[in-house]
Motif scaffolding. Structure first.
Motif, PDB file in Angstrom:
ATOM      1  N   CYS A   1       0.834  -1.206   0.000  1.00  0.00           N
ATOM      2  CA  CYS A   1       0.000   0.000   0.000  1.00  0.00           C
ATOM      3  C   CYS A   1       0.870   1.256   0.000  1.00  0.00           C
ATOM      4  O   CYS A   1       0.536   2.254  -0.657  1.00  0.00           O
ATOM      5  N   LYS A   2       1.980   1.214   0.714  1.00  0.00           N
ATOM      6  CA  LYS A   2       2.848   2.390   0.829  1.00  0.00           C
ATOM      7  C   LYS A   2       3.655   2.623  -0.443  1.00  0.00           C
ATOM      8  O   LYS A   2       3.743   3.747  -0.942  1.00  0.00           O
ATOM      9  N   LEU A   3       4.238   1.564  -0.985  1.00  0.00           N
ATOM     10  CA  LEU A   3       5.185   1.714  -2.089  1.00  0.00           C
ATOM     11  C   LEU A   3       4.535   1.666  -3.466  1.00  0.00           C
ATOM     12  O   LEU A   3       4.978   2.350  -4.382  1.00  0.00           O
ATOM     13  N   VAL A   4       3.514   0.849  -3.621  1.00  0.00           N
ATOM     14  CA  VAL A   4       2.874   0.703  -4.931  1.00  0.00           C
ATOM     15  C   VAL A   4       1.679   1.641  -5.069  1.00  0.00           C
ATOM     16  O   VAL A   4       1.519   2.323  -6.076  1.00  0.00           O
ATOM     17  N   ARG A   5       0.859   1.685  -4.017  1.00  0.00           N
ATOM     18  CA  ARG A   5      -0.329   2.556  -4.070  1.00  0.00           C
ATOM     19  C   ARG A   5      -0.034   3.961  -3.543  1.00  0.00           C
ATOM     20  O   ARG A   5      -0.889   4.839  -3.610  1.00  0.00           O
ATOM     21  N   HIS A   6       1.146   4.139  -2.993  1.00  0.00           N
ATOM     22  CA  HIS A   6       1.593   5.451  -2.512  1.00  0.00           C
ATOM     23  C   HIS A   6       0.664   6.031  -1.437  1.00  0.00           C
ATOM     24  O   HIS A   6       0.430   7.238  -1.391  1.00  0.00           O
ATOM     25  N   ASN A   7       0.130   5.152  -0.582  1.00  0.00           N
ATOM     26  CA  ASN A   7      -0.672   5.618   0.544  1.00  0.00           C
ATOM     27  C   ASN A   7       0.220   6.320   1.560  1.00  0.00           C
ATOM     28  O   ASN A   7       1.357   5.918   1.796  1.00  0.00           O
ATOM     29  N   LYS A   8      -0.288   7.380   2.164  1.00  0.00           N
ATOM     30  CA  LYS A   8       0.450   8.095   3.183  1.00  0.00           C
ATOM     31  C   LYS A   8       0.415   7.323   4.502  1.00  0.00           C
ATOM     32  O   LYS A   8      -0.410   6.433   4.693  1.00  0.00           O
ATOM     33  N   ASP A   9       1.320   7.708   5.415  1.00  0.00           N
ATOM     34  CA  ASP A   9       1.411   6.997   6.689  1.00  0.00           C
ATOM     35  C   ASP A   9       0.111   7.066   7.475  1.00  0.00           C
ATOM     36  O   ASP A   9      -0.255   6.108   8.170  1.00  0.00           O
ATOM     37  N   VAL A  10      -0.598   8.177   7.380  1.00  0.00           N
ATOM     38  CA  VAL A  10      -1.889   8.287   8.077  1.00  0.00           C
ATOM     39  C   VAL A  10      -2.865   7.256   7.534  1.00  0.00           C
ATOM     40  O   VAL A  10      -3.592   6.604   8.293  1.00  0.00           O
TER      41      VAL A  10
END
Length: 348
Positions: free
Chosen positions: A117-126
């Motif tokens: 989610c963080k690296l591929v979908r670029h979701n923020k930490d929140v």
């Protein structure tokens, strides 16, 4: 017989080996380590150190039923339809990505999903922390109800999120916005004033009906998070603009705020956000200024704090269950106090 190797141990060992290799001057060491760790988890989380059957477990249908039961308990606890739906969507994405039955899911699988989610979908930490909270709720319930023996979420920690003081409006911007809202129409200034003077959540406002408004006492009842009922109050100017808007309407829709064209449907959250953006675009002096519903809510809380209203009372008026949520506005409160002190004692 081959010995199973935990993914956590493999990743930890590789991390130590890569610490000197991935040195990049453009980023801090912690940033580089976090990114490397996320990449490794994403790459290795679906692997084991022994050959295993990769066919889907026969518990897939059972897993879907368990999720349905958990969502049902959320409804019983009083969670709103919107909240339950957001959880349902997250679980659908989670299981579609992992393609595993609940009893087979490991801590490494979950870390791999969050890294994806963080690296591929670029979701923020929140956003990642919100996903973590949703998954933690599900797996904690599954463990407590004895559907699974071990909770794979126990070693999953929230990401550290940088706390930034979120901006509120300046007095000048409030005047410009309301002048533009008046030109935009009676509905627009009624919405802006209602958001500003009540501090309601956007979901609370669009759910209101005309019959909910008590003009005599200038108050109404809203239902916040967890369907918790609370009274909110509005000012005289908000009452005037709201009454003018309601008297200008020719429809029979009971909703407090509706569209301006047939069939005059109740406004949605997104429709209100669009109206606020249109108001901003009417004046070049508002270029780059965020005018969203939650910023008005933050403005409401900050103004109460500046008037030395007790923190617990501010929390009650805003519908904050946790005082820390209210305290988050102290950054703006202290900043404004410092500016006033400078004007008074330095610049005269």
């Amino acid at each position: 017989m081959a010995e199973q190797v935990r993914v956590d141990e493999v990743v930890t060992n590789i991390m130590y080996g890569l610490a000197q290799v991935i040195a990049e001057e453009a980023k801090t060491e912690q940033e580089r380590m976090n990114e490397a760790k996320a990449v490794l988890y994403m790459t290795l989380s679906h692997m084991q150190m022994y050959v295993e059957e990769t066919a889907l477990s026969t518990n897939v249908d059972c897993s879907a039923e368990w999720v349905r039961l958990y969502l049902a308990t959320m409804v019983i606890r009083g969670c709103t339809e919107m909240t339950v739906e957001s959880y349902r969507q997250e679980y659908t994405t989670f299981f579609h990505t992992l393609k595993k039955a609940i009893p087979d899911i490991t801590t490494g699988d979950i870390r791999g999903y969050l890294a994806h989610c963080k690296l591929v979908r670029h979701n923020k930490d929140v956003t990642i922390n919100n996903k973590t909270r949703m998954l933690r709720g599900l797996f904690t319930w599954l463990t407590e109800e004895d559907y699974i023996d071990r909770n794979p979420m126990l070693r999953i920690k929230d990401n550290k999120v940088e706390h930034r003081v979120k901006e509120v409006f300046s007095d000048e911007h409030i005047t410009i916005i309301k002048d533009a809202a008046v030109r935009h129409g009676p509905r627009s200034i009624a919405i802006v004033d209602f958001l500003h003077r009540t501090g309601v959540r956007i979901s609370e406002m669009v759910a209101l009906d005309r019959s909910d408004i008590d003009f005599q006492d200038r108050q109404c009842i809203v239902y916040g998070k967890g369907r918790k009922e609370r009274p909110v109050y509005f000012s005289g100017d908000a009452a005037v603009h709201l009454r003018d808007y309601l008297e200008s309407r020719t429809d029979n829709n009971p909703a407090l705020f509706v569209g301006i064209r047939k069939p005059f449907n109740r406004l949605t959250d997104d429709a209100v956000r669009l109206i606020l953006r249109e108001i901003r675009d009417m004046d070049d002096r508002l270029a780059g200024i965020a005018i969203n519903p939650h910023k008005w809510r933050r403005q409401f809380v900050t103004e109460l704090l500046e008037k030395d209203v007790p923190l617990t009372l501010v929390a009650d008026l805003a519908g904050h269950k946790n005082l820390n949520t209210t305290k988050d506005n102290y950054g703006n409160y202290n900043r404004n106090k410092a500016r006033e002190a400078h004007r008074k004692f330095v610049t005269g």
